[in-house]
Design an enzyme around this catalytic site. Structure first.
Site, PDB file in Angstrom:
ATOM      1  N   ASP A 194      52.390  29.446  69.933  1.00 41.65           N
ATOM      2  CA  ASP A 194      53.667  30.148  70.089  1.00 41.65           C
ATOM      3  C   ASP A 194      54.252  30.442  68.706  1.00 41.65           C
ATOM      4  O   ASP A 194      54.289  29.564  67.830  1.00 41.65           O
ATOM      5  CB  ASP A 194      54.641  29.274  70.896  1.00 41.65           C
ATOM      6  CG  ASP A 194      55.907  30.007  71.266  1.00 41.65           C
ATOM      7  OD1 ASP A 194      56.085  30.334  72.452  1.00 41.65           O
ATOM      8  OD2 ASP A 194      56.742  30.248  70.358  1.00 41.65           O
ATOM      9  N   ILE A 195      54.695  31.680  68.523  1.00 40.19           N
ATOM     10  CA  ILE A 195      55.268  32.044  67.210  1.00 40.19           C
ATOM     11  C   ILE A 195      56.645  31.387  67.059  1.00 40.19           C
ATOM     12  O   ILE A 195      57.439  31.369  68.006  1.00 40.19           O
ATOM     13  CB  ILE A 195      55.375  33.580  67.063  1.00 40.19           C
ATOM     14  CG1 ILE A 195      53.991  34.214  67.253  1.00 40.19           C
ATOM     15  CG2 ILE A 195      55.965  33.949  65.706  1.00 40.19           C
ATOM     16  CD1 ILE A 195      53.959  35.723  67.093  1.00 40.19           C
ATOM     17  N   GLU A 238      55.478  36.007  73.025  1.00 40.06           N
ATOM     18  CA  GLU A 238      54.942  35.664  71.696  1.00 40.06           C
ATOM     19  C   GLU A 238      54.087  34.411  71.802  1.00 40.06           C
ATOM     20  O   GLU A 238      54.014  33.608  70.877  1.00 40.06           O
ATOM     21  CB  GLU A 238      56.063  35.502  70.647  1.00 40.06           C
ATOM     22  CG  GLU A 238      57.413  35.112  71.177  1.00 40.06           C
ATOM     23  CD  GLU A 238      57.486  33.649  71.617  1.00 40.06           C
ATOM     24  OE1 GLU A 238      57.201  33.412  72.812  1.00 40.06           O
ATOM     25  OE2 GLU A 238      57.817  32.787  70.790  1.00 40.06           O
TER      26      GLU A 238
HETATM   27  P1  GH3 Z   1      60.605  28.999  69.233  1.00 45.19           P
HETATM   28  O1  GH3 Z   1      60.206  28.730  67.838  1.00 45.19           O
HETATM   29  O2  GH3 Z   1      61.270  27.843  69.871  1.00 45.19           O
HETATM   30  O3  GH3 Z   1      59.438  29.505  70.031  1.00 45.19           O
HETATM   31  O4  GH3 Z   1      61.660  30.160  69.177  1.00 45.19           O
HETATM   32  P2  GH3 Z   1      61.510  31.647  69.612  1.00 45.19           P
HETATM   33  O5  GH3 Z   1      62.637  32.436  69.102  1.00 45.19           O
HETATM   34  O6  GH3 Z   1      60.155  32.145  69.227  1.00 45.19           O
HETATM   35  O7  GH3 Z   1      61.506  31.507  71.175  1.00 45.19           O
HETATM   36  P3  GH3 Z   1      62.232  32.314  72.276  1.00 45.19           P
HETATM   37  O8  GH3 Z   1      61.461  32.042  73.524  1.00 45.19           O
HETATM   38  O9  GH3 Z   1      63.690  32.006  72.289  1.00 45.19           O
HETATM   39  O10 GH3 Z   1      62.061  33.825  71.887  1.00 45.19           O
HETATM   40  C1  GH3 Z   1      60.887  34.518  72.019  1.00 45.19           C
HETATM   41  C2  GH3 Z   1      61.133  35.916  71.548  1.00 45.19           C
HETATM   42  O11 GH3 Z   1      59.956  36.708  71.573  1.00 45.19           O
HETATM   43  C3  GH3 Z   1      62.148  36.635  72.392  1.00 45.19           C
HETATM   44  C4  GH3 Z   1      61.572  37.985  72.615  1.00 45.19           C
HETATM   45  O12 GH3 Z   1      62.461  38.988  72.245  1.00 45.19           O
HETATM   46  C5  GH3 Z   1      60.350  38.036  71.732  1.00 45.19           C
HETATM   47  N1  GH3 Z   1      59.291  38.810  72.347  1.00 45.19           N
HETATM   48  C6  GH3 Z   1      58.611  38.530  73.465  1.00 45.19           C
HETATM   49  N2  GH3 Z   1      57.715  39.521  73.724  1.00 45.19           N
HETATM   50  C7  GH3 Z   1      57.838  40.453  72.745  1.00 45.19           C
HETATM   51  C8  GH3 Z   1      57.212  41.697  72.470  1.00 45.19           C
HETATM   52  O13 GH3 Z   1      56.334  42.170  73.177  1.00 45.19           O
HETATM   53  N3  GH3 Z   1      57.615  42.362  71.354  1.00 45.19           N
HETATM   54  C9  GH3 Z   1      58.588  41.862  70.548  1.00 45.19           C
HETATM   55  N4  GH3 Z   1      58.927  42.566  69.472  1.00 45.19           N
HETATM   56  N5  GH3 Z   1      59.195  40.710  70.787  1.00 45.19           N
HETATM   57  C10 GH3 Z   1      58.856  39.992  71.870  1.00 45.19           C
HETATM   58 MG    MG Z   2      58.394  31.254  69.995  1.00 44.92          MG
HETATM   59 MG    MG Z   3      57.769  31.311  73.609  1.00 48.09          MG
END
Ligand code: GH3
Ligand code: MG
Ligand code: MG
Length: 328
Positions: A194-195, A238
């Site tokens: 996970d990013i 992500e």
């Molecule tokens: P953590 O280190 O705890 O994982 O924090 P985080 O911010 O990575 O975790 P969180 O689940 O709060 O947020 C994940 C983010 O990933 C939110 C969302 O906008 C972004 N995301 C998910 N799918 C995509 C995508 O296809 N493209 C983009 N640009 N962003 C995405």
């Molecule tokens: Mg994340």
């Molecule tokens: Mg996540």
């Protein structure tokens, strides 16, 4: 519409040509022997000739043998042959039809009957050609459709944004690997990835940059996996997941750390990740020998996920391993 006249008699050739020209058939080729006719057909005549008028009685090779050879030649076998025969040769008719003749006319030629037979054989040939062309078209269309379906099938297993396997593909692949590992009592490992603080990344650099970052990270993860059986998919937004067959927890942890350092070394600026200022990932590793304990394929995913959250809790940009099982 080409017609080939094969006759050893110059008079007969001229007379038949005369009838045909008067009836409006312009494209006429003359051959004075069966050998000459076959030679012509073999070079460039196959495409130009729609009908062959073949004398039966000829020196060297007779019309029946010539007809047999034409029927056997795949390039020529669709060209109809009408036998031209004198009354005395009627006994030959059976062998002419056996050799594949479409029809026959008798000498001396009666113009009306002659032209009627020619017209009907040509009509049949025309219809057969049309049907074959339609069949060819249909075959081409079917092949095109097959290719399009294969492409659709491929696309339905790929993640559009990152061009790596999608979650659906992961599920099928993992299921297969699980069964294979059960059959052979081999290790199977999962890495959940996970990013870190990716929401901040989007907030800081915009969604488009976020997408580009996802692509770069996906490619880096894919390239870290070197073994042909290793597999990585986009699991969600992500999140990514890797399946490592024949790999125990130690080997999988090494791979996970290679992924972690690989992404970190990309040096993608990420101000919203204040500890390091660049894009990092957190990883959770889980491993088992499927079938050897109570762990199911679903619980192995949950364990990898749990380990990944431990990595988050432990400060991110790290690898955590599932809690040791009692019987591990
Ligand atoms: P953590 O280190 O705890 O994982 O924090 P985080 O911010 O990575 O975790 P969180 O689940 O709060 O947020 C994940 C983010 O990933 C939110 C969302 O906008 C972004 N995301 C998910 N799918 C995509 C995508 O296809 N493209 C983009 N640009 N962003 C995405
Ligand atoms: Mg994340
Ligand atoms: Mg996540």
């Amino acid at each position: 519409m080409g017609i080939l006249i094969v006759d050893d008699s110059a008079d007969a050739r001229l007379l038949i040509e005369f009838f045909l020209k008067k009836a409006g058939y312009g494209d006429i080729v003359l051959a004075k022997s069966a050998y000459k006719a076959i030679e012509y057909l073999d070079t460039d005549g196959a495409e130009e000739i729609d009908l062959i008028l073949m004398d039966i009685m000829m020196p060297d090779m007779d019309g029946i043998e010539a007809c047999r050879r034409i029927r056997k030649n795949t390039r020529l076998q669709d060209i109809p042959v009408i036998m031209v025969t004198a009354k005395a040769e009627e006994i030959d008719l059976k062998s002419a039809f056996d050799a594949g003749a479409a029809d026959y006319v008798t000498k001396p030629i009666k113009k009306i009957e002659f032209l009627t037979r020619i017209r009907s054989v040509l009509k049949l040939k025309h219809e057969t050609d049309k049907r074959k062309a339609r069949e060819c078209e249909l075959l081409e269309l079917t092949q095109k459709l097959d290719r399009a379906n294969q492409r659709l099938e491929y696309l339905s297993y790929m993640d559009e944004l990152t061009d790596i396997a999608n979650r659906r593909y992961f599920k099928e692949h993992f299921d297969q690997e699980w069964k294979r590992a059960v059959r052979h009592s081999r290790h199977l490992s999962l890495i959940m990835i996970d990013i870190d603080l990716f929401k901040n990344y989007n907030d800081t650099y915009g969604h488009k940059e976020g997408d580009a970052c996802l692509r770069t990270v996906a490619t880096a993860l894919k390239h870290t996996l070197k073994r042909s059986g290793d597999f990585v998919a986009r699991y969600g937004g992500e999140e990514f997941i890797a399946v490592l067959p024949d790999t125990d927890i130690t080997g999988a942890t090494v791979m996970a750390d290679l992924m972690r350092s690989g992404v970190s070394s990309l040096e993608i600026e990420h101000d919203g990740n204040p500890a390091v200022g660049k894009v990092t990932i957190s990883l959770g590793v889980a491993s088992t020998v499927p079938g050897s304990d109570k762990i199911t394929s679903e619980t192995l995913v949950i364990e990898a996920d749990r380990a990944m959250y431990m990595a988050k809790e432990g400060g991110r940009n790290r690898v955590e391993v599932q809690r040791q099982k009692a019987n591990a």
